[in-house]
Design a protein around this motif. Sequence first.
Motif, mmCIF file in Angstrom:
data_model
loop_
_atom_site.group_PDB
_atom_site.id
_atom_site.type_symbol
_atom_site.label_atom_id
_atom_site.label_comp_id
_atom_site.label_asym_id
_atom_site.label_seq_id
_atom_site.Cartn_x
_atom_site.Cartn_y
_atom_site.Cartn_z
ATOM 1 N N ASN A 1 0.478 6.622 2.309
ATOM 2 C CA ASN A 1 -0.216 6.803 1.040
ATOM 3 C C ASN A 1 -1.593 7.357 1.346
ATOM 4 O O ASN A 1 -2.292 6.818 2.207
ATOM 5 C CB ASN A 1 -0.319 5.438 0.362
ATOM 6 C CG ASN A 1 -1.132 5.450 -0.913
ATOM 7 O OD1 ASN A 1 -2.081 6.200 -1.070
ATOM 8 N ND2 ASN A 1 -0.762 4.595 -1.830
ATOM 9 N N TYR B 1 0.801 -1.221 0.000
ATOM 10 C CA TYR B 1 0.000 0.000 0.000
ATOM 11 C C TYR B 1 0.835 1.272 0.000
ATOM 12 O O TYR B 1 0.295 2.370 0.149
ATOM 13 C CB TYR B 1 -0.963 0.000 1.191
ATOM 14 C CG TYR B 1 -2.068 -1.002 1.017
ATOM 15 C CD1 TYR B 1 -3.074 -0.795 0.088
ATOM 16 C CD2 TYR B 1 -2.093 -2.176 1.759
ATOM 17 C CE1 TYR B 1 -4.081 -1.719 -0.093
ATOM 18 C CE2 TYR B 1 -3.104 -3.106 1.590
ATOM 19 C CZ TYR B 1 -4.090 -2.863 0.666
ATOM 20 O OH TYR B 1 -5.089 -3.782 0.494
ATOM 21 N N PHE C 1 -6.855 3.907 -5.016
ATOM 22 C CA PHE C 1 -5.584 3.188 -5.005
ATOM 23 C C PHE C 1 -5.743 1.930 -5.843
ATOM 24 O O PHE C 1 -6.640 1.123 -5.594
ATOM 25 C CB PHE C 1 -5.174 2.833 -3.575
ATOM 26 C CG PHE C 1 -3.844 2.142 -3.496
ATOM 27 C CD1 PHE C 1 -2.676 2.860 -3.698
ATOM 28 C CD2 PHE C 1 -3.751 0.797 -3.243
ATOM 29 C CE1 PHE C 1 -1.445 2.236 -3.632
ATOM 30 C CE2 PHE C 1 -2.523 0.161 -3.176
ATOM 31 C CZ PHE C 1 -1.366 0.885 -3.376
#
Length: 77
Positions: free
Chosen positions: A30, A26, A62
């Motif tokens: 982020n 990830y 994402f």
Amino acid sequence: MTTTHRHIEADEAYLEAQQETLKCLYDIPNPGAKEISTCGRSLAQVARNVAKAIHLGEYAEFDVHNKIEQIADTKAL
């Protein structure tokens, strides 16, 4: 260790490795991912924190699929 109860028998090294793998996946930090601590919290507290992050937090897209492909391509080299 059985798959169903792996968390019960997991040692600190295993859990740290899993945590680092997820951070890599990830790209932590982020904006599209939120790290939620579970240390010393009940299941109900963790569930509330997760629900709050999902329903009240800001949304940032994402592309998990693309990131997994990038990691796989890197490891294939």
